[in-house]
Design an enzyme around this catalytic site. Sequence first.
Site, PDB file in Angstrom:
ATOM      1  N   SER A  68       0.807  -1.223   0.000  1.00 30.37           N
ATOM      2  CA  SER A  68       0.000   0.000   0.000  1.00 30.37           C
ATOM      3  C   SER A  68       0.836   1.268   0.000  1.00 30.37           C
ATOM      4  O   SER A  68       0.296   2.378   0.087  1.00 30.37           O
ATOM      5  CB  SER A  68      -0.906   0.023   1.241  1.00 30.37           C
ATOM      6  OG  SER A  68      -1.739  -1.085   1.237  1.00 30.37           O
ATOM      7  N   GLY A  69       2.182   1.119  -0.020  1.00 32.57           N
ATOM      8  CA  GLY A  69       3.037   2.306   0.021  1.00 32.57           C
ATOM      9  C   GLY A  69       3.889   2.362   1.283  1.00 32.57           C
ATOM     10  O   GLY A  69       4.370   3.436   1.665  1.00 32.57           O
ATOM     11  N   THR A  71       6.966   1.285   1.898  1.00 35.04           N
ATOM     12  CA  THR A  71       8.352   1.700   1.662  1.00 35.04           C
ATOM     13  C   THR A  71       8.431   3.225   1.543  1.00 35.04           C
ATOM     14  O   THR A  71       9.323   3.860   2.094  1.00 35.04           O
ATOM     15  CB  THR A  71       8.876   1.056   0.346  1.00 35.04           C
ATOM     16  OG1 THR A  71       8.465  -0.311   0.312  1.00 35.04           O
ATOM     17  CG2 THR A  71      10.369   1.157   0.222  1.00 35.04           C
ATOM     18  N   TRP A  72       7.473   3.771   0.847  1.00 33.18           N
ATOM     19  CA  TRP A  72       7.417   5.222   0.626  1.00 33.18           C
ATOM     20  C   TRP A  72       7.206   5.961   1.945  1.00 33.18           C
ATOM     21  O   TRP A  72       7.918   6.918   2.271  1.00 33.18           O
ATOM     22  CB  TRP A  72       6.265   5.517  -0.330  1.00 33.18           C
ATOM     23  CG  TRP A  72       6.228   6.880  -0.921  1.00 33.18           C
ATOM     24  CD1 TRP A  72       7.185   7.856  -0.820  1.00 33.18           C
ATOM     25  CD2 TRP A  72       5.181   7.423  -1.723  1.00 33.18           C
ATOM     26  NE1 TRP A  72       6.781   8.973  -1.515  1.00 33.18           N
ATOM     27  CE2 TRP A  72       5.560   8.733  -2.073  1.00 33.18           C
ATOM     28  CE3 TRP A  72       3.961   6.925  -2.182  1.00 33.18           C
ATOM     29  CZ2 TRP A  72       4.755   9.550  -2.866  1.00 33.18           C
ATOM     30  CZ3 TRP A  72       3.152   7.734  -2.968  1.00 33.18           C
ATOM     31  CH2 TRP A  72       3.551   9.038  -3.308  1.00 33.18           C
ATOM     32  N   HIS A 131       2.410  -4.642   9.803  1.00 38.00           N
ATOM     33  CA  HIS A 131       1.193  -4.834   8.992  1.00 38.00           C
ATOM     34  C   HIS A 131       0.039  -5.329   9.882  1.00 38.00           C
ATOM     35  O   HIS A 131      -0.994  -5.732   9.368  1.00 38.00           O
ATOM     36  CB  HIS A 131       1.433  -5.858   7.885  1.00 38.00           C
ATOM     37  CG  HIS A 131       2.347  -5.398   6.783  1.00 38.00           C
ATOM     38  ND1 HIS A 131       2.300  -4.147   6.241  1.00 38.00           N
ATOM     39  CD2 HIS A 131       3.314  -6.067   6.097  1.00 38.00           C
ATOM     40  CE1 HIS A 131       3.215  -4.052   5.274  1.00 38.00           C
ATOM     41  NE2 HIS A 131       3.844  -5.197   5.179  1.00 38.00           N
ATOM     42  N   ARG A 153      -4.300   2.317   0.376  1.00 36.52           N
ATOM     43  CA  ARG A 153      -4.226   2.480  -1.078  1.00 36.52           C
ATOM     44  C   ARG A 153      -5.412   1.779  -1.719  1.00 36.52           C
ATOM     45  O   ARG A 153      -5.915   0.788  -1.162  1.00 36.52           O
ATOM     46  CB  ARG A 153      -2.904   1.832  -1.564  1.00 36.52           C
ATOM     47  CG  ARG A 153      -2.605   2.057  -3.005  1.00 36.52           C
ATOM     48  CD  ARG A 153      -1.303   1.361  -3.407  1.00 36.52           C
ATOM     49  NE  ARG A 153      -0.921   1.741  -4.742  1.00 36.52           N
ATOM     50  CZ  ARG A 153       0.066   1.174  -5.436  1.00 36.52           C
ATOM     51  NH1 ARG A 153       0.791   0.203  -4.890  1.00 36.52           N
ATOM     52  NH2 ARG A 153       0.339   1.574  -6.654  1.00 36.52           N
ATOM     53  N   TYR A 219      -2.249   6.737  -0.269  1.00 42.95           N
ATOM     54  CA  TYR A 219      -1.232   6.695  -1.325  1.00 42.95           C
ATOM     55  C   TYR A 219      -1.587   7.696  -2.427  1.00 42.95           C
ATOM     56  O   TYR A 219      -0.743   8.445  -2.909  1.00 42.95           O
ATOM     57  CB  TYR A 219      -1.188   5.265  -1.880  1.00 42.95           C
ATOM     58  CG  TYR A 219      -0.108   4.993  -2.892  1.00 42.95           C
ATOM     59  CD1 TYR A 219       1.098   4.432  -2.503  1.00 42.95           C
ATOM     60  CD2 TYR A 219      -0.300   5.269  -4.246  1.00 42.95           C
ATOM     61  CE1 TYR A 219       2.091   4.165  -3.438  1.00 42.95           C
ATOM     62  CE2 TYR A 219       0.686   5.012  -5.183  1.00 42.95           C
ATOM     63  CZ  TYR A 219       1.879   4.450  -4.774  1.00 42.95           C
ATOM     64  OH  TYR A 219       2.865   4.197  -5.692  1.00 42.95           O
ATOM     65  N   ARG A 285       8.408  -0.501  -8.145  1.00 45.34           N
ATOM     66  CA  ARG A 285       7.980  -0.947  -9.473  1.00 45.34           C
ATOM     67  C   ARG A 285       7.530   0.272 -10.253  1.00 45.34           C
ATOM     68  O   ARG A 285       8.325   1.122 -10.600  1.00 45.34           O
ATOM     69  CB  ARG A 285       6.871  -2.014  -9.331  1.00 45.34           C
ATOM     70  CG  ARG A 285       6.569  -2.792 -10.619  1.00 45.34           C
ATOM     71  CD  ARG A 285       5.458  -3.812 -10.412  1.00 45.34           C
ATOM     72  NE  ARG A 285       4.192  -3.204 -10.072  1.00 45.34           N
ATOM     73  CZ  ARG A 285       3.222  -2.912 -10.929  1.00 45.34           C
ATOM     74  NH1 ARG A 285       3.360  -3.201 -12.201  1.00 45.34           N
ATOM     75  NH2 ARG A 285       2.087  -2.332 -10.533  1.00 45.34           N
TER      76      ARG A 285
HETATM   77  P1  A3P Z   1       3.408  -0.837  -7.608  1.00 45.38           P
HETATM   78  O1  A3P Z   1       3.653  -2.307  -7.570  1.00 45.38           O
HETATM   79  O2  A3P Z   1       2.002  -0.483  -7.948  1.00 45.38           O
HETATM   80  O3  A3P Z   1       4.367  -0.100  -8.454  1.00 45.38           O
HETATM   81  P2  A3P Z   1       4.960  -1.490  -0.279  1.00 45.38           P
HETATM   82  O4  A3P Z   1       6.041  -0.509  -0.073  1.00 45.38           O
HETATM   83  O5  A3P Z   1       3.837  -1.373   0.707  1.00 45.38           O
HETATM   84  O6  A3P Z   1       5.495  -2.872  -0.412  1.00 45.38           O
HETATM   85  O7  A3P Z   1       4.262  -1.118  -1.662  1.00 45.38           O
HETATM   86  C1  A3P Z   1       4.952  -1.267  -2.866  1.00 45.38           C
HETATM   87  C2  A3P Z   1       4.272  -0.363  -3.885  1.00 45.38           C
HETATM   88  O8  A3P Z   1       4.638   0.997  -3.604  1.00 45.38           O
HETATM   89  C3  A3P Z   1       4.740  -0.647  -5.290  1.00 45.38           C
HETATM   90  O9  A3P Z   1       3.633  -0.272  -6.113  1.00 45.38           O
HETATM   91  C4  A3P Z   1       5.904   0.314  -5.434  1.00 45.38           C
HETATM   92  O10 A3P Z   1       6.267   0.598  -6.762  1.00 45.38           O
HETATM   93  C5  A3P Z   1       5.339   1.532  -4.728  1.00 45.38           C
HETATM   94  N1  A3P Z   1       6.379   2.433  -4.233  1.00 45.38           N
HETATM   95  C6  A3P Z   1       7.554   2.135  -3.616  1.00 45.38           C
HETATM   96  N2  A3P Z   1       8.243   3.231  -3.328  1.00 45.38           N
HETATM   97  C7  A3P Z   1       7.512   4.282  -3.781  1.00 45.38           C
HETATM   98  C8  A3P Z   1       7.718   5.690  -3.792  1.00 45.38           C
HETATM   99  N3  A3P Z   1       8.814   6.224  -3.294  1.00 45.38           N
HETATM  100  N4  A3P Z   1       6.762   6.468  -4.348  1.00 45.38           N
HETATM  101  C9  A3P Z   1       5.636   5.926  -4.878  1.00 45.38           C
HETATM  102  N5  A3P Z   1       5.386   4.588  -4.889  1.00 45.38           N
HETATM  103  C10 A3P Z   1       6.312   3.771  -4.349  1.00 45.38           C
END
Ligand code: A3P
Length: 319
Positions: A68-69, A71-72, A131, A153, A219, A285
Site C-alpha cells: 500500500s506504500g 516503503t514510501w 502490517h 491504497r 497513497y 515498481r
Molecule cells: P506498484 O507495484 O504499484 O508499483 P509497499 O512498499 O507497501 O510494499 O508497496 C509497494 C508499492 O509501492 C509498489 O507499487 C511500489 O512501486 C510503490 N512504491 C515504492 N516506493 C515508492 C515511492 N517512493 N513512491 C511511490 N510509490 C512507491
Amino acid sequence: NFGDEEDIRTEVRSLISSLPSDTNIQGKKLCNYQGCWYYYKNLQAVLDYQKHFKPLDSDIIVTSYPKSGTTWLKALTVALLHRSEDGLQSHPLTSDSPHGLVPFLEMDLYHKSSTPDLTKLSSSPRLFSTHMPLHTLREPLKDSPCKIVYVCRNVKDVLVSLWHFRSKIGKKEAERSGLESIIESFCKGVDNYGPIWDHVLSYWKGSLEDPKHVLFMRYEDLKEEPYAQVMRLAEFLDCPFTEQEIRTGSVEKISDLCSLSSLSNLDINKTGISWNNVDHSIFFRKGEVDDWKNHLTTEMANKIDMIMDEKFQGSGLKM
Ligand code: A3P
C-alpha cells in the site's frame, strides 16, 4: 518462510490449534487471530510483540496493508526526522533501505527473536513498522502517546502490486492465473493480514476516534499533493516545518528525495538485500495510481467494488 511450521513453540502451537485455520491460494497454512489471518511464524512474532514490547512515548510506528506504500511512508518518515542532514552524502537513506531503517516488528524484530534487543536500534525517536491491524498493534501500547501512521491504497492497485511482487519473488512472469487467484483470495479474505477491508477499517476508525495518535494517509493523496501531505505528516509527528525551511524548499526536497525514481536509483536500493532476503529493488515498481485499469477486467473490478461498498457502508470511508 513465514508459513514454516518449524520453530513454532509448544504454547503457540497449542493456541493455534484452538484458532480458526485455513490455507491460502499458495497452499500455505494460516490461522485467524483477533480477526486477522497470519502465517504461523508471523503469529508467533505478533504474540511475542504483544507480550514483550515496551513502548517509549516518542515511538513512531508506520503501518499498512502490504503493497500500500509502506516503503514510501517509511522513507518519508526517515527523511522528515533527518532533514537537518546536509545533502545526501551522509543521509541515512543512502546507507540503508527504508525497510532496514524502519524495521517490521513482527516480520523482522520479533521474527528473529522473541525478545529482541531494542536498545540496539540506532534511530531516535525509535521507528518501527507493522502490517498488524490497529487493535492487535495497540494491545501493548495501552495509554502510550506514541504516534501511529497508516497508509492505505486503492484495493485494486494493492492486489495488482501484490501480484507483481509475488511473481518477482517467485522469479516468474506475472501470469493471469496468478492475478485471478489473488482476487479470489482478497474476496475470501484468507491471506496473510487479510481481510484487507477489516484492516483498513481498523485504522480508519482509530484515526477518527484518536486523531492525535493515529494518522490515516492515502497513497493517492501522496501522489496528487505531496507537498500538502508531507506538511501534514510533519505536523502530526510534532516536527512541523519552520518558515525558513518552507522558504528554502525543504518540503520539496523531502518529497523529491523520497520519490520512486530517486529512492530506486540509490545504490543501496539497487543492490541491497532486505530483512527477508529479497532484493531491495523488488519494493519499487511503477508506483502509479489506477494501474489496475491495465490488468483487471470490468467483471473483476466490479467484484471488488461490490464487496468494498458493502464493507465500508456507514463508515464514511470512500475508496
Ligand atoms: P506498484 O507495484 O504499484 O508499483 P509497499 O512498499 O507497501 O510494499 O508497496 C509497494 C508499492 O509501492 C509498489 O507499487 C511500489 O512501486 C510503490 N512504491 C515504492 N516506493 C515508492 C515511492 N517512493 N513512491 C511511490 N510509490 C512507491
